[in-house]
Design a protein around this motif. Structure first.
Motif, PDB file in Angstrom:
ATOM      1  N   ASP A 258      38.253  20.803  20.843  1.00  0.00           N
ATOM      2  CA  ASP A 258      38.686  19.704  19.985  1.00  0.00           C
ATOM      3  C   ASP A 258      40.151  19.354  20.209  1.00  0.00           C
ATOM      4  O   ASP A 258      40.554  18.191  20.138  1.00  0.00           O
ATOM      5  CB  ASP A 258      38.455  20.093  18.529  1.00  0.00           C
ATOM      6  N   ASP A 259      40.969  20.367  20.516  1.00  0.00           N
ATOM      7  CA  ASP A 259      42.398  20.118  20.713  1.00  0.00           C
ATOM      8  C   ASP A 259      42.682  19.216  21.908  1.00  0.00           C
ATOM      9  O   ASP A 259      43.772  18.641  22.007  1.00  0.00           O
ATOM     10  CB  ASP A 259      43.138  21.453  20.890  1.00  0.00           C
ATOM     11  N   PHE A 260      41.725  19.088  22.816  1.00  0.00           N
ATOM     12  CA  PHE A 260      41.911  18.232  23.994  1.00  0.00           C
ATOM     13  C   PHE A 260      41.072  16.955  23.929  1.00  0.00           C
ATOM     14  O   PHE A 260      41.106  16.148  24.858  1.00  0.00           O
ATOM     15  CB  PHE A 260      41.554  19.008  25.262  1.00  0.00           C
ATOM     16  N   LEU A 261      40.302  16.783  22.850  1.00  0.00           N
ATOM     17  CA  LEU A 261      39.410  15.625  22.741  1.00  0.00           C
ATOM     18  C   LEU A 261      39.776  14.777  21.533  1.00  0.00           C
ATOM     19  O   LEU A 261      40.210  15.290  20.499  1.00  0.00           O
ATOM     20  CB  LEU A 261      37.955  16.087  22.609  1.00  0.00           C
ATOM     21  N   ASP A 262      39.548  13.476  21.656  1.00  0.00           N
ATOM     22  CA  ASP A 262      39.782  12.549  20.549  1.00  0.00           C
ATOM     23  C   ASP A 262      38.519  12.271  19.755  1.00  0.00           C
ATOM     24  O   ASP A 262      38.575  11.927  18.572  1.00  0.00           O
ATOM     25  CB  ASP A 262      40.334  11.220  21.080  1.00  0.00           C
ATOM     26  N   LYS A 263      37.370  12.369  20.423  1.00  0.00           N
ATOM     27  CA  LYS A 263      36.109  12.027  19.764  1.00  0.00           C
ATOM     28  C   LYS A 263      34.952  12.593  20.572  1.00  0.00           C
ATOM     29  O   LYS A 263      35.125  13.120  21.677  1.00  0.00           O
ATOM     30  CB  LYS A 263      35.964  10.500  19.662  1.00  0.00           C
ATOM     31  N   GLY A 264      33.753  12.463  20.008  1.00  0.00           N
ATOM     32  CA  GLY A 264      32.542  12.861  20.713  1.00  0.00           C
ATOM     33  C   GLY A 264      32.055  14.249  20.354  1.00  0.00           C
ATOM     34  O   GLY A 264      32.756  15.044  19.736  1.00  0.00           O
ATOM     35  N   GLU A 265      30.838  14.526  20.752  1.00  0.00           N
ATOM     36  CA  GLU A 265      30.242  15.833  20.483  1.00  0.00           C
ATOM     37  C   GLU A 265      30.874  16.900  21.366  1.00  0.00           C
ATOM     38  O   GLU A 265      31.189  16.652  22.532  1.00  0.00           O
ATOM     39  CB  GLU A 265      28.729  15.771  20.728  1.00  0.00           C
ATOM     40  N   ILE A 266      31.048  18.070  20.797  1.00  0.00           N
ATOM     41  CA  ILE A 266      31.577  19.206  21.549  1.00  0.00           C
ATOM     42  C   ILE A 266      30.443  20.108  22.017  1.00  0.00           C
ATOM     43  O   ILE A 266      30.371  20.496  23.181  1.00  0.00           O
ATOM     44  CB  ILE A 266      32.574  20.005  20.691  1.00  0.00           C
ATOM     45  N   VAL A 267      29.551  20.438  21.102  1.00  0.00           N
ATOM     46  CA  VAL A 267      28.424  21.315  21.431  1.00  0.00           C
ATOM     47  C   VAL A 267      27.363  21.157  20.352  1.00  0.00           C
ATOM     48  O   VAL A 267      27.668  20.763  19.215  1.00  0.00           O
ATOM     49  CB  VAL A 267      28.883  22.793  21.514  1.00  0.00           C
ATOM     50  N   SER A 268      26.118  21.428  20.697  1.00  0.00           N
ATOM     51  CA  SER A 268      25.053  21.496  19.705  1.00  0.00           C
ATOM     52  C   SER A 268      24.323  22.815  19.879  1.00  0.00           C
ATOM     53  O   SER A 268      24.240  23.357  20.989  1.00  0.00           O
ATOM     54  CB  SER A 268      24.072  20.324  19.846  1.00  0.00           C
ATOM     55  N   GLY A 285      42.672  13.068  17.690  1.00  0.00           N
ATOM     56  CA  GLY A 285      43.911  13.774  17.949  1.00  0.00           C
ATOM     57  C   GLY A 285      43.828  14.700  19.137  1.00  0.00           C
ATOM     58  O   GLY A 285      43.191  15.750  19.066  1.00  0.00           O
ATOM     59  N   ASP A 286      44.413  14.293  20.252  1.00  0.00           N
ATOM     60  CA  ASP A 286      44.470  15.097  21.473  1.00  0.00           C
ATOM     61  C   ASP A 286      45.855  15.728  21.548  1.00  0.00           C
ATOM     62  O   ASP A 286      46.852  15.039  21.772  1.00  0.00           O
ATOM     63  CB  ASP A 286      44.205  14.198  22.688  1.00  0.00           C
ATOM     64  N   LEU A 287      45.943  17.043  21.345  1.00  0.00           N
ATOM     65  CA  LEU A 287      47.244  17.709  21.333  1.00  0.00           C
ATOM     66  C   LEU A 287      47.951  17.614  22.672  1.00  0.00           C
ATOM     67  O   LEU A 287      49.179  17.721  22.739  1.00  0.00           O
ATOM     68  CB  LEU A 287      47.074  19.184  20.946  1.00  0.00           C
ATOM     69  N   ALA A 288      47.172  17.400  23.737  1.00  0.00           N
ATOM     70  CA  ALA A 288      47.772  17.298  25.067  1.00  0.00           C
ATOM     71  C   ALA A 288      48.202  15.877  25.390  1.00  0.00           C
ATOM     72  O   ALA A 288      48.690  15.610  26.505  1.00  0.00           O
ATOM     73  CB  ALA A 288      46.786  17.786  26.126  1.00  0.00           C
ATOM     74  N   SER A 289      48.018  14.956  24.430  1.00  0.00           N
ATOM     75  CA  SER A 289      48.465  13.557  24.570  1.00  0.00           C
ATOM     76  C   SER A 289      47.962  12.902  25.847  1.00  0.00           C
ATOM     77  O   SER A 289      48.671  12.108  26.475  1.00  0.00           O
ATOM     78  CB  SER A 289      50.002  13.493  24.518  1.00  0.00           C
ATOM     79  N   GLY A 290      46.753  13.233  26.242  1.00  0.00           N
ATOM     80  CA  GLY A 290      46.142  12.583  27.403  1.00  0.00           C
ATOM     81  C   GLY A 290      46.622  13.098  28.746  1.00  0.00           C
ATOM     82  O   GLY A 290      46.196  12.592  29.796  1.00  0.00           O
TER      83      GLY A 290
END
Length: 445
Positions: A258-268, A285-290
């Protein structure tokens, strides 16, 4: 019993894997559970078990321990299911809790057994042992006057650990010292950092050893620290090293992705019935700012590591570099049994955002890079993945990866071919069609 802990792990190092906290109802009494069954075969098999149990109690050459017989039966029942389901006696459950929490009451020293002696690998910085003057290479002869001669490493560790604020006396043999030294130390809360980081000039390097309760906080601190040391206009990107990381807590793998993604599924995760499906999504919120991200994996990267790698690969947020991962795609739930320990039961499979199950397959890197392995280690650095473990859950499509995968990381960073390739890619010294990842490229099957 009030709760359960869910794990996804290959058991390469921790024997734990990936963990989720949830609540479950108490076990039903045996009679109620059996009455709910529509199959008379269940009764016949239980009667068979009872007959054998009574025959052993009555006729075995020596009087058996009833509790040990039941425990052995439970162990056999669970291990017959798959390599990751097992019974955890109280002491083993406590050990697992320590490993997943990442903290305990102790002295802060890493030890190993060498030639029958308990030897200090290194004291952890800032801990009571380090402050008291314990050094790498010291041999612990006794704890509170009780000799460690003949004890196992686990038994020695149990003696060293204890409640916070309790005193302990160590007798230590040190090289070049004629007489043993005595150290009186007070135990404290010891936190084992699962995240280590450093700057490689214009690149941030983050190593995650396992996924414990402090991993998410550790990653956020690492990124913040890197951003302080490298100006945004100079920072080329991040390397997230998951090599030889066996897994840990599910919640923490989700946090890391999540820290590297802004949206979308991570895992199911999907259990036997549709009602057991859970989906976990990224928050804004991408902590790595893209900034570009390269994730390093190898044959020792399992479970929680594979969830992070799979999520970032599917979303084309990161380039995966190294060798194929372990292929542990199932979920285990820790179900407490009160004072009797717990059981670890495989309850679901997990899927990457694109719907891939990596069970018995692994994550294929976008860029494969093999290490240069010394001749004397070439037969020791390849890991046989999940597909080779007896009784493993089969891959859903029947296509399993049986070949071993390299899991070697040189101690000298200068000889680390995977790390240096990642650095070259981020700095533009090398070019590869898979870096940076193309959002239009199909997800690997």
């Amino acid at each position: 019993m009030t709760g359960r802990l869910t794990l996804i792990g290959a058991g390469i190092v921790l024997g734990a894997g990936l963990t989720l906290v949830a609540t479950v109802p108490r076990f039903q009494p045996a009679g109620i559970a059996y009455a709910a069954s529509s199959s008379s075969d269940v009764y016949r098999q239980l009667n068979l078990f009872g007959d054998v149990f009574e025959r052993i109690r009555a006729d075995y050459v020596e009087e058996p321990d009833d509790a040990k017989l039941v425990e052995a039966a439970i162990k056999a029942m669970l291990t017959s299911l798959d390599p990751h389901s097992e019974y955890l006696p109280p002491d083993k459950q406590r050990d697992m809790n320590v490993k997943t929490s990442g903290e305990f009451g102790g002295l802060g020293i890493q030890v190993l057994m060498e030639n029958g002696e308990v030897k200090v690998v290194s004291p952890i910085e800032g801990t009571p042992a380090q402050k008291a003057g314990v050094l790498s290479g010291d041999v612990i002869l006794s704890v509170d006057g009780k000799s460690l001669e003949g004890v196992t490493l686990d038994e020695a560790v149990d003696k060293l650990r204890g409640p916070v604020k309790t005193p302990v006396t160590l007798e230590i043999k040190r090289t070049n010292q004629e007489k043993p030294l005595e150290f009186k130390i007070v135990r404290d809360r010891i936190v084992i950092p699962s995240v280590h980081w450093r700057t490689e000039d214009d690149v941030g390097y983050i190593k995650i050893n396992e996924f414990t309760e402090n991993t998410g906080d550790g990653l956020e601190k690492a990124i913040a620290d890197i951003n302080k040391k490298i100006p945004a206009d100079k920072l080329k990107g991040y390397i997230v090293d998951l090599r030889n990381n066996p897994g840990g807590l599910l919640t923490q793998s989700i946090t890391v992705a999540d820290d590297f993604l802004d949206k979308g599924e991570i895992v199911s995760t999907r259990g036997r019935g549709a009602e057991n499906t859970q989906r976990f999504n990224a928050r804004p919120g991408d902590l790595a700012s893209g900034k570009p991200v390269i994730v390093l994996v190898n044959g020792g990267s399992a479970s929680a590591s594979e969830i992070v790698a799979g999520a970032l690969q599917d979303h084309r947020r990161a380039t995966i570099l190294g060798t194929r991962s372990f292929g542990k795609g199932s979920v285990q739930t820790i179900i407490p049994l009160g004072s009797n320990g717990a059981i670890r039961l495989t309850t679901a499979r997990y899927y990457t955002p694109s719907g891939r199950s990596i069970q018995a397959k692994g994550i294929e890197p976008d860029i494969e890079v093999l290490q240069d392995v010394p001749d004397e280690l070439k037969d020791k650095v390849e890991v046989k993945g999940e597909a080779t473990r007896p009784g493993h859950l089969q891959a859903e499509d029947g296509k399993e990866t049986l070949s071993p995968s390299q899991a070697y990381v040189p101690e000298d960073p200068k000889k680390d071919k995977q790390l240096n390739t990642a650095l070259d890619l981020l700095r533009g010294v090398q070019a590869n069609k898979n870096f940076p990842p193309n959002p239009e490229t199909p997800v690997p099957n």
